[in-house]
Design an enzyme around this catalytic site. Structure first.
Site, PDB file in Angstrom:
ATOM      1  N   GLY A   8      12.319  -2.785   2.557  1.00 53.03           N
ATOM      2  CA  GLY A   8      13.707  -2.905   2.125  1.00 53.03           C
ATOM      3  C   GLY A   8      14.020  -4.070   1.212  1.00 53.03           C
ATOM      4  O   GLY A   8      15.164  -4.530   1.173  1.00 53.03           O
ATOM      5  N   THR A  66       9.477   0.666  -2.127  1.00 51.70           N
ATOM      6  CA  THR A  66      10.667   1.484  -2.386  1.00 51.70           C
ATOM      7  C   THR A  66      11.635   0.797  -3.338  1.00 51.70           C
ATOM      8  O   THR A  66      12.271   1.453  -4.166  1.00 51.70           O
ATOM      9  CB  THR A  66      11.361   1.831  -1.057  1.00 51.70           C
ATOM     10  OG1 THR A  66      10.411   2.496  -0.207  1.00 51.70           O
ATOM     11  CG2 THR A  66      12.552   2.738  -1.270  1.00 51.70           C
ATOM     12  N   ASN A 126      -4.417  -0.090   8.855  1.00 53.15           N
ATOM     13  CA  ASN A 126      -3.126   0.572   9.011  1.00 53.15           C
ATOM     14  C   ASN A 126      -3.123   1.390  10.302  1.00 53.15           C
ATOM     15  O   ASN A 126      -3.764   2.438  10.377  1.00 53.15           O
ATOM     16  CB  ASN A 126      -2.861   1.472   7.800  1.00 53.15           C
ATOM     17  CG  ASN A 126      -1.457   2.064   7.801  1.00 53.15           C
ATOM     18  OD1 ASN A 126      -0.734   1.974   8.789  1.00 53.15           O
ATOM     19  ND2 ASN A 126      -1.078   2.676   6.695  1.00 53.15           N
ATOM     20  N   ASN A 171       3.026   9.218  10.174  1.00 49.83           N
ATOM     21  CA  ASN A 171       2.735  10.561   9.664  1.00 49.83           C
ATOM     22  C   ASN A 171       1.335  11.066   9.992  1.00 49.83           C
ATOM     23  O   ASN A 171       0.928  12.111   9.508  1.00 49.83           O
ATOM     24  CB  ASN A 171       2.958  10.595   8.143  1.00 49.83           C
ATOM     25  CG  ASN A 171       4.383  10.221   7.785  1.00 49.83           C
ATOM     26  OD1 ASN A 171       5.317  10.684   8.425  1.00 49.83           O
ATOM     27  ND2 ASN A 171       4.545   9.361   6.797  1.00 49.83           N
ATOM     28  N   THR A 172       0.588  10.314  10.794  1.00 48.11           N
ATOM     29  CA  THR A 172      -0.692  10.775  11.341  1.00 48.11           C
ATOM     30  C   THR A 172      -0.539  10.835  12.854  1.00 48.11           C
ATOM     31  O   THR A 172      -0.217   9.816  13.481  1.00 48.11           O
ATOM     32  CB  THR A 172      -1.841   9.838  10.940  1.00 48.11           C
ATOM     33  OG1 THR A 172      -2.010   9.886   9.517  1.00 48.11           O
ATOM     34  CG2 THR A 172      -3.148  10.254  11.607  1.00 48.11           C
ATOM     35  N   LYS A 209      -1.389  -3.778   9.841  1.00 48.27           N
ATOM     36  CA  LYS A 209      -0.031  -3.359   9.470  1.00 48.27           C
ATOM     37  C   LYS A 209       0.625  -2.676  10.656  1.00 48.27           C
ATOM     38  O   LYS A 209       0.072  -1.725  11.223  1.00 48.27           O
ATOM     39  CB  LYS A 209      -0.071  -2.415   8.272  1.00 48.27           C
ATOM     40  CG  LYS A 209       1.315  -2.092   7.707  1.00 48.27           C
ATOM     41  CD  LYS A 209       1.221  -1.484   6.318  1.00 48.27           C
ATOM     42  CE  LYS A 209       2.598  -1.341   5.699  1.00 48.27           C
ATOM     43  NZ  LYS A 209       2.498  -0.894   4.283  1.00 48.27           N
ATOM     44  N   ALA A 250       0.845  -1.193   0.000  1.00 47.96           N
ATOM     45  CA  ALA A 250       0.000   0.000   0.000  1.00 47.96           C
ATOM     46  C   ALA A 250       0.881   1.243   0.000  1.00 47.96           C
ATOM     47  O   ALA A 250       2.030   1.220   0.435  1.00 47.96           O
ATOM     48  CB  ALA A 250      -0.906  -0.004   1.226  1.00 47.96           C
ATOM     49  N   ASN A 255       9.262   9.666   3.685  1.00 53.55           N
ATOM     50  CA  ASN A 255       8.022  10.325   3.299  1.00 53.55           C
ATOM     51  C   ASN A 255       7.256  10.751   4.548  1.00 53.55           C
ATOM     52  O   ASN A 255       7.299  10.091   5.574  1.00 53.55           O
ATOM     53  CB  ASN A 255       7.166   9.420   2.396  1.00 53.55           C
ATOM     54  CG  ASN A 255       6.151   8.599   3.166  1.00 53.55           C
ATOM     55  OD1 ASN A 255       5.093   9.098   3.564  1.00 53.55           O
ATOM     56  ND2 ASN A 255       6.490   7.330   3.405  1.00 53.55           N
ATOM     57  N   PHE A 275      -1.290  10.219   4.666  1.00 53.19           N
ATOM     58  CA  PHE A 275      -2.587   9.675   4.193  1.00 53.19           C
ATOM     59  C   PHE A 275      -3.307  10.663   3.257  1.00 53.19           C
ATOM     60  O   PHE A 275      -4.510  10.873   3.360  1.00 53.19           O
ATOM     61  CB  PHE A 275      -3.511   9.336   5.372  1.00 53.19           C
ATOM     62  CG  PHE A 275      -3.146   8.110   6.164  1.00 53.19           C
ATOM     63  CD1 PHE A 275      -2.130   7.253   5.773  1.00 53.19           C
ATOM     64  CD2 PHE A 275      -3.848   7.801   7.331  1.00 53.19           C
ATOM     65  CE1 PHE A 275      -1.807   6.122   6.523  1.00 53.19           C
ATOM     66  CE2 PHE A 275      -3.542   6.664   8.090  1.00 53.19           C
ATOM     67  CZ  PHE A 275      -2.514   5.837   7.676  1.00 53.19           C
ATOM     68  N   SER A 300       1.314   4.072  10.436  1.00 53.39           N
ATOM     69  CA  SER A 300       1.958   5.190   9.743  1.00 53.39           C
ATOM     70  C   SER A 300       2.489   6.170  10.781  1.00 53.39           C
ATOM     71  O   SER A 300       1.775   6.543  11.717  1.00 53.39           O
ATOM     72  CB  SER A 300       0.958   5.905   8.831  1.00 53.39           C
ATOM     73  OG  SER A 300       1.528   7.128   8.377  1.00 53.39           O
ATOM     74  N   ASN A 303       5.733  -1.353   8.430  1.00 54.18           N
ATOM     75  CA  ASN A 303       5.644  -0.021   7.859  1.00 54.18           C
ATOM     76  C   ASN A 303       7.029   0.643   7.878  1.00 54.18           C
ATOM     77  O   ASN A 303       8.040  -0.025   8.096  1.00 54.18           O
ATOM     78  CB  ASN A 303       4.626   0.802   8.673  1.00 54.18           C
ATOM     79  CG  ASN A 303       3.845   1.792   7.813  1.00 54.18           C
ATOM     80  OD1 ASN A 303       4.413   2.469   6.961  1.00 54.18           O
ATOM     81  ND2 ASN A 303       2.545   1.881   8.050  1.00 54.18           N
TER      82      ASN A 303
END
Length: 345
Positions: free
Chosen positions: A305, A327, A180, A185-186, A225, A67, A116, A120, A183, A254
């Site tokens: 990775g 990635t 999820n 980033n939230t 996740k 994702a 990153n 979301f 993350s 993640n």
């Protein structure tokens, strides 16, 4: 395998001269254009076989798309044409949101890594489901995972409400659903990995899934996740809780908040989640601990990775049942898919 896939190293130099997020969008747009052209579609097609099963689902091969690459489910068919055994799209939130301010994606080429802090960014559940329903991947036998999250402005104590909305929306259109909770980033999202918070969320998801299974006449597997930055004790709690609440699988892992392996590199101090080669070892350790603790009670998808067939083999050797790429595709291109399938065949 398509000769065009092997030409990616020639395109990479031009893409890497651009801002990372711009290059990402251009690549997906051009991949879709090529797919839409019948002659080019045939040249781009790859379908490496290594049949296996995952959470009760029959896969053509155990190499999936993670994702995050296709957040809105807008490129499912074009991505499926690259030879994946399964594809996961999202993360989708109930309401559309812009994500964090740009720039928010940074390459670290010396480490084969990305950072990153997208946050979301997506067009919301309605647009996502319209894209999913337009795609042909599932109708042609492909396995599709739909990844759900919470909106950034939903208080963490109300997060379950967003996940239940997401689950209800995607359930009829998914082969499996990923929750999820990892993350970075939230704000506060990773707090949902705590024992009490996770147990409460899983209880509500379990009840909702039972209701949806009755309504739709089918059982859709559920995966969670998780982060690579957990302690062994936290991993053990997760390995115990997920089967207890009927969760079928775990995606490990993640992105990481650690910068130990990239200190001193340009962009290494940017905020966000680090992916690529530096996550491989962290992910392996989480997979090994999960498998040791949960036995065969959980399916494990190894991600983080994978830049070679050897990396994919190491994920399986650690205890994963299947792997996902993201990635690695940016650094190696589409040829990586078939390389990993061959390595696992």
């Amino acid at each position: 395998m398509s000769i065009l896939f092997n030409a990616y190293p020639l395109a990479r130099a031009a893409l890497f001269a651009m801002d990372a997020e711009t290059a990402h969008e251009i690549t997906l747009t051009n991949l879709q254009r090529a797919y839409d052209c019948g002659a080019m579609r045939a040249l781009l097609h790859a379908s490496p076989k290594a049949p296996t099963s995952l959470m009760g689902l029959a896969l053509a091969n155990p190499v999936g798309l993670a994702a995050g690459l296709d957040k809105n489910g807008a490129y499912i068919d074009a991505l499926g044409n690259m030879g994946f055994g399964f594809i996961e799209v999202g993360t989708v939130t109930p309401r559309a949101q812009p994500g964090n301010p740009k720039p928010r994606m940074f390459r670290l080429p010396k480490a084969n890594a990305l950072i990153n802090r997208l946050g979301f960014n997506n067009q919301g559940l309605d647009a996502f489901l319209a894209n999913v329903q337009r795609s042909h991947w599932r109708k042609q036998g492909g396995v599709l995972g739909l990844n759900i999250g919470k909106n950034a402005d939903t208080p963490i104590e109300r997060a379950a409400d967003d996940y239940l909305l997401g689950l209800a929306g995607v359930y009829p259109h998914a082969d499996y659903v990923t929750v999820n909770i990892s993350s970075p980033n939230t704000h506060n999202l990773r707090a949902l990995q705590g024992e009490d918070e996770l147990s409460a969320l899983l209880e509500r998801l379990r009840d909702k899934r039972a209701e949806l299974a009755d309504r739709h006449g089918r059982h859709v597997p559920l995966a969670v996740k998780i982060a690579p930055d957990l302690t062994q004790e936290q991993i053990d709690v997760i390995a115990d809780l997920l089967p207890r609440h009927g969760v079928d699988g775990v995606i490990a892992t993640n992105t990481t908040l650690s910068r130990d392996s990239v200190k001193g590199l340009p962009h290494a101090d940017e905020a966000g989640g680090l992916s690529g080669t530096p996550v491989h070892g962290l992910s392996l350790a989480v997979i090994e601990r999960l498998r040791k603790r949960a036995g065969r009670a959980l399916a494990i998808i190894g991600v983080g990775g994978i830049l070679s067939g050897k990396d994919a083999r190491e994920k399986i050797a650690a205890g994963a049942d299947a792997v996902q790429l993201y990635t690695g595709l940016i650094y190696r291109g589409p040829a990586l898919v078939a390389e990993c399938v061959r390595a696992l065949a």
